[in-house]
Design a protein around this motif. Structure first.
Motif, short mmCIF file in Angstrom:
data_model
loop_
_atom_site.label_atom_id
_atom_site.label_comp_id
_atom_site.label_asym_id
_atom_site.label_seq_id
_atom_site.Cartn_x
_atom_site.Cartn_y
_atom_site.Cartn_z
N LYS A 126 -6.62 -6.39 2.98
CA LYS A 126 -7.55 -5.67 2.10
C LYS A 126 -6.85 -4.75 1.10
N GLY A 127 -5.53 -4.69 1.20
CA GLY A 127 -4.78 -3.98 0.16
C GLY A 127 -4.43 -2.56 0.49
N SER A 128 -5.01 -2.01 1.56
CA SER A 128 -4.73 -0.61 1.86
C SER A 128 -3.31 -0.42 2.38
N ASP A 130 -0.63 -1.56 1.14
CA ASP A 130 0.26 -1.27 0.02
C ASP A 130 0.35 0.24 -0.22
N LEU A 131 -0.81 0.88 -0.17
CA LEU A 131 -0.82 2.34 -0.38
C LEU A 131 -0.11 3.05 0.76
N PRO B 83 -2.38 0.83 -6.53
CA PRO B 83 -2.40 -0.63 -6.59
C PRO B 83 -3.50 -1.13 -7.51
N GLU B 85 -5.45 -3.70 -6.83
CA GLU B 85 -6.60 -3.99 -5.99
C GLU B 85 -6.36 -3.33 -4.65
N PHE B 86 -7.33 -2.59 -4.19
CA PHE B 86 -7.19 -1.98 -2.87
C PHE B 86 -8.57 -1.70 -2.30
N ASP B 87 -8.59 -1.64 -1.00
CA ASP B 87 -9.83 -1.31 -0.31
C ASP B 87 -9.41 -0.40 0.83
#
Lengths: 559, 307
Positions: A126-128, A130-131, B83, B85-87
């Motif tokens: 879901k991309g979290s 990366d953060l 980013p 795209e992020f969730d």
């Protein structure tokens, strides 16, 4: 950065442990509810088994208990198989260990497999992640903190279970020796916790390479495969040889509740678990975030893309999982069928066992595979089939959760039509599971020379019942929100299992026992079908479809 | 100017799929550097390599002089990342999400976080899943900015922001520049890059095709020239002149693209009774379209010369 005087936020000690202060704290925080539920469900199993043992007149004297054990040890593996080794059954601890001990880690193991397969891979998807990975934490530290958080959650769940086990012994002991020392309870839950973490570690170690879904599938395969292979090892040489690979087999001698310990096997399991966690942590550190190896070949057969409409779309998306459920349950049914000849010969030699079983199941032909299926497959098979329905609903609900539904409903497609057709797709997936199981059963029973029709009718009824539970979830999803559906169905399926397995022992009133759908369907695997139960299941299916469509028409989307 | 980001022949491939190919790039301290390219050109891949989220197939990337694979944590300590795209975590509120990432950084300046929340007009009390796309983007921006990083890596930062919030974002970038911080932002919104960046790189199919100051890039490109005559003139008069292409005539008006000096065109035009000349200076969009369209940029630095 400029060095101005600033008031910096600083997480408190508590939020570092269970809060938003650290990755570990957040993992523990997010897992607390699940830990309580898992610990609570496991405690219910212990209470439901231990309390009747303590208060029931059937176990009130040493002689009665010994008579029970004598009858039990005569039972063939097909009947004993899914239970633990009968050790010191004349004590509360021994009885708990035998009745619940083997099966419980299978139920509990689902949680770590799902959680640890997704703790990194799910966030990556879901991309979290990366953060998270762009903060000043090394990848290995992120992985370690997440693992430590999950281990803590498992420990909390197991401590709750240990307290319950101790309480059962302390408050419901009927005879000397029924009391369960704290050390025995802790020793037993140590094994449970490690078994849970081991399968979770398998999923965790494979997730960086194969992604979340496949890692979960591998973890579940290890869990169920080990359980079944160990349980049915005595049925064939092949299974006997395979059982050496089963961690259930490795640790079968460690039953502190029954007064038997094998800490060496526990230590080996712990070491393997640590190695797997370390492997997964290092792999996560070395590999690209979110990258999955090219393992497209590692997948189950599926249906074509399904783009004709909501029905085909839904069925297509659920098909792989449906086939996986079907293969798993079908293999389990095959194991039961494969043991039917041995079982038939055995009850011929032991007429007292046949008499005992006939008194409980007067209509069953125990010399037929169908009779054995009813005896040993029906309860667990129906439970798993129901859970399959809940898993399909989880996928179905993601349409609303991920806001795909808004796009779908922006087309000239009415809400009711989407609800009805997509729900039919979910129900068709349940049907697909039944078809795959039916195929296994048909081949197995035909190979044994038995009557194929009866068990196929039985599987049809079980599939309808699972569809009924799924229908209730569909109704809840349509009326309230789709994400509620899987939980409602899962709750119903587990509650039904608890009523079926523990209700009579707990002497629950008849009206409570009658709440179980399976009490009203007859003995379908043996061809005895009660129309009332079938009608109720059908009403649950149709009613669920209608309520889902009506509910979705009336409410806001995306709640 | 010290180099904050350096890449040397940086390559990342995803099996059969192209990522980035032999990228040479240098971004100096205090620069606002734009990374332009269409979808799938390799912008996000480059950023993820810089943060060691993915590892190079070959070549080297350094941030703050540190090789990205050697000590990513040291890089992350001084970097803020948004980013594309992020969730994030559905059940956390905006405030909790910001606090969580602040905690992972070992603490952030409360007052500055409050200021960011106010400037971006975020309601931090709502759960992340309840936010609109723009508000989720605001949370991401605050997470990236809250620790006043020396380097901001922003992947399509204005996606989802309304025009007013875009202005606020531009002001935040300006603040960063004024404070000597470096900003590396990707975008396919040319106006955004035009307004905020000192230099721009254009990436196409994984390869760097142009790096320069925005003004220089504009100058390197062709001009649209429109000549109005007293009577119709044959376009063939201009075809074949150096740097001239796409000559068309409509009535008394002849249009063409001219790269480089325009003198030869003017000389011919003067001999045929020219009435009016309009030469439109190219904007970044023209350059961008030239890079990706049929018309190659005639001159300019190409092939990964960073500075």
């Amino acid at each position: 950065m400029t060095a101005e005087a600033r008031v910096l936020t600083k997480p408190g000690p508590w939020s570092r442990v269970v809060g938003l202060g650290t990755i570990y704290g957040k993992t523990v925080r997010d897992s607390l509810r699940a830990a309580l539920v898992v610990g609570g469900v496991a405690s219910l199993f212990m209470l439901g088994t231990g309390v009747p043992y303590g208060v029931s007149p059937e176990f009130s004297t040493v002689e009665l208990r010994k008579a029970f054990i004598t009858g039990l040890t005569l039972l063939p593996p097909a009947l004993r198989g899914l239970l633990g080794e009968p050790i010191n059954l004349e004590t509360m601890g021994g009885f708990l260990s035998w009745r619940v001990g083997n099966f419980l880690p299978v139920v509990l193991g689902l949680w770590p497999v799902i959680a640890l397969s997704g703790t990194l891979a799910g966030e990556a998807a879901k991309g979290s992640l990366d953060l998270l990975a762009s903060t000043p934490q090394s990848r290995r530290m992120i992985a370690l903190e997440k693992v430590a958080g999950h281990v803590t959650a498992v420990i909390l769940a197991m401590l709750l279970l240990a307290a319950t086990i101790w309480a059962v012994g302390a408050f419901f002991a009927a005879l000397p020796g029924d009391e369960i020392p704290v050390s025995a309870a802790l020793g037993q839950v140590t094994l449970y916790g490690l078994m849970m973490l081991f399968v979770g570690a398998v999923a965790f170690a494979t997730a960086p390479f194969v992604g979340r879904t496949r890692a979960a599938a591998i973890g579940l395969l290890v869990l169920f495969g080990s359980y079944l292979v160990e349980s049915y090892a005595s049925l064939s040489d092949l299974l006997d040889r395979l059982s050496a690979l089963s961690f259930f087999e490795w640790t079968a001698g460690h039953r502190p509740l029954a007064g038997v310990t094998d800490w060496t096997s526990v230590a080996i399991l712990a070491a393997l678990t640590v190695v797997l966690f370390a492997f997964g942590t290092v792999a996560f550190g070395l590999r690209d975030v979110g990258a999955v190896a090219n393992v497209g070949w590692l997948r189950l057969p599926s249906l074509p893309a399904g783009i004709r409409g909501p029905f085909t779309r839904q069925l297509s998306d659920r098909a792989s999982l449906a086939i996986a459920w079907g293969l798993g349950i079908g293999l389990y049914a095959l194991l039961v069928i494969a043991s039917s000849s041995a079982f038939s010969q055995l009850i011929d030699k032991l007429p007292q066992i046949e008499a005992l079983l006939r008194s409980i199941y007067p209509d069953l032909d125990l010399h037929q595979p169908s009779g054995l299926l009813q005896l040993t497959f029906f309860s667990f098979g129906s439970f798993i089939l129901g859970l399959a329905g809940a898993s399909f609903l989880a996928g179905w609900s993601s349409d609303e959760g991920r806001r795909r539904l808004e796009v779908v409903l922006s087309t000239p497609r009415s809400r009711a039509s989407w609800a009805f057709l997509s729900s039919l797709g979910v129900l068709a997936a349940v049907g697909l599971v039944g078809l795959v199981i039916g195929a296994f059963i048909a081949v197995g029973v035909a190979n044994q020379g038995g009557d194929v029709v009866q068990p196929l009718v039985g599987i049809a009824v079980l599939t309808l019942a699972a569809a009924g539970f799924t229908g209730v979830g569909l109704a809840a999803g349509g009326l309230v929100r789709l994400s509620l559906a899987a939980g409602v169905t899962g709750f119903l399926v587990i509650a039904t299992l608890l009523i079926d397995t523990l209700g009579a022992a707990l002497k629950l009133p008849d009206w409570v026992l009658d709440l179980s759908l399976y009490r009203h369907v007859g003995q379908p695997m043996a061809g005895v079908v009660e129309p009332f139960g079938v009608a109720v299941a059908a009403v649950m299916v149709v009613g669920g479809l209608i309520l889902c469509a009506v509910g979705l028409r009336r409410r806001d989307i995306g709640r | 100017m010290a180099a904050i980001i350096e890449t040397e022949r940086l390559t990342k491939s995803y099996g059969e799929h192209r990522g980035i190919i032999e990228l040479d790039l240098e971004v100096g301290q205090g620069e606002v550097f734009g990374f332009l390219g269409p979808n799938g050109a390799g912008k996000t891949t480059t950023m993820r390599v810089l943060l060691d989220l993915i590892r190079p197939t070959s070549g080297v990337a350094r941030v703050f002089g540190i090789e990205t694979t050697a000590d990513p944590v040291a890089i992350h300590r001084r970097t803020g990342y948004l980013p594309g795209e992020f969730d994030l975590y559905d059940r956390l509120t905006g405030a909790q999400t910001i606090a969580y990432f602040g905690n992972l950084r070992g603490g952030v300046d409360k007052a500055y976080v409050a200021e960011l929340v106010e400037r971006l007009e975020l309601d931090p009390s709502r759960r992340f899943k309840e936010y609109s796309k723009g508000n989720k983007q605001k949370v991401g921006l605050i997470v990236a900015l809250q620790h006043r990083p020396d380097l901001l890596i922003l992947d399509e930062p204005t996606a989802g922001l309304d025009p007013l919030m875009q202005q606020t974002f531009f002001a935040l970038v300006e603040d960063a520049r004024r404070n000597g911080r470096t900003v590396f932002l990707s975008s396919h919104i040319i106006d955004e890059v035009d307004r905020t960046c000192d230099r721009v790189a254009i990436i196409r199919e994984g390869r760097l095709v142009q790096v320069d100051r925005i003004e220089a890039i504009r100058e390197l490109a062709f001009h649209h020239v429109e000549l109005t005559f007293g009577s119709p003139v044959a376009p063939a008069l201009f075809e074949g002149l150096p740097g001239v292409s796409d000559v068309t005539a409509r009535g008394d008006v002849v249009s063409m693209r001219v790269s480089g000096p325009i003198g030869a065109v003017v000389t011919i035009a003067a001999q045929h009774g020219i009435v009016d000349v309009v030469s439109r200076e190219p904007n970044l969009e023209d350059v961008f379209l030239a890079q990706y369209g049929e018309h190659p940029v005639a001159t300019g630095e190409t092939g990964g010369e960073g500075r």
